[in-house]
Design a protein around this motif. Structure first.
Motif, PDB file in Angstrom:
ATOM      1  N   LYS A   2      -0.487  -3.296   1.144  1.00  0.00           N
ATOM      2  CA  LYS A   2       0.702  -2.521   1.462  1.00  0.00           C
ATOM      3  C   LYS A   2       1.474  -3.149   2.631  1.00  0.00           C
ATOM      4  N   ARG A   3       0.765  -3.586   3.667  1.00  0.00           N
ATOM      5  CA  ARG A   3       1.457  -4.183   4.818  1.00  0.00           C
ATOM      6  C   ARG A   3       2.134  -5.488   4.421  1.00  0.00           C
ATOM      7  N   ARG A   5       3.415  -6.151   1.395  1.00  0.00           N
ATOM      8  CA  ARG A   5       4.612  -5.793   0.616  1.00  0.00           C
ATOM      9  C   ARG A   5       5.756  -5.394   1.523  1.00  0.00           C
ATOM     10  N   ILE A   6       5.451  -4.777   2.642  1.00  0.00           N
ATOM     11  CA  ILE A   6       6.496  -4.402   3.601  1.00  0.00           C
ATOM     12  C   ILE A   6       7.123  -5.641   4.235  1.00  0.00           C
ATOM     13  N   LYS A   9      10.381  -9.677   1.649  1.00  0.00           N
ATOM     14  CA  LYS A   9      11.668  -9.097   1.241  1.00  0.00           C
ATOM     15  C   LYS A   9      12.211  -9.676  -0.060  1.00  0.00           C
TER      16      LYS A   9
END
Length: 81
Positions: A2-3, A5-6, A9
């Protein structure tokens, strides 16, 4: 994941290279290994058996201003198990 994917961009593909555009700046690089984690995750997808026909041989992870953070070249041929 998840981190990661953040932080990512977008992606671009040019000839045999896929680049992951991130929000990481060179000054933020420390022992966290974020560019390496992104490269590993992207490599697992790019070189999966179903995607080998695209001919991708290189991965680049670029920072917020387009600076190269990590580059990886895998001249792997044939089926990758």
């Amino acid at each position: 994941m998840k981190r990661l994917r953040i932080l990512v961009k977008g992606f671009t593909v040019e000839r045999d290279t896929v680049s992951a555009m991130t929000t990481i700046t060179p000054g933020s690089l420390d022992a966290s290994g974020l560019p390496q984690d992104i490269c590993r995750g992207l490599g697992g997808f790019v070189w999966a058996r179903a995607n080998r026909h695209f001919g991708i041989q290189n991965i680049k992870v670029v920072g917020l201003k387009g600076e190269l953070l990590l580059s990886s070249h895998f001249g792997l041929k044939g089926q990758i198990q």
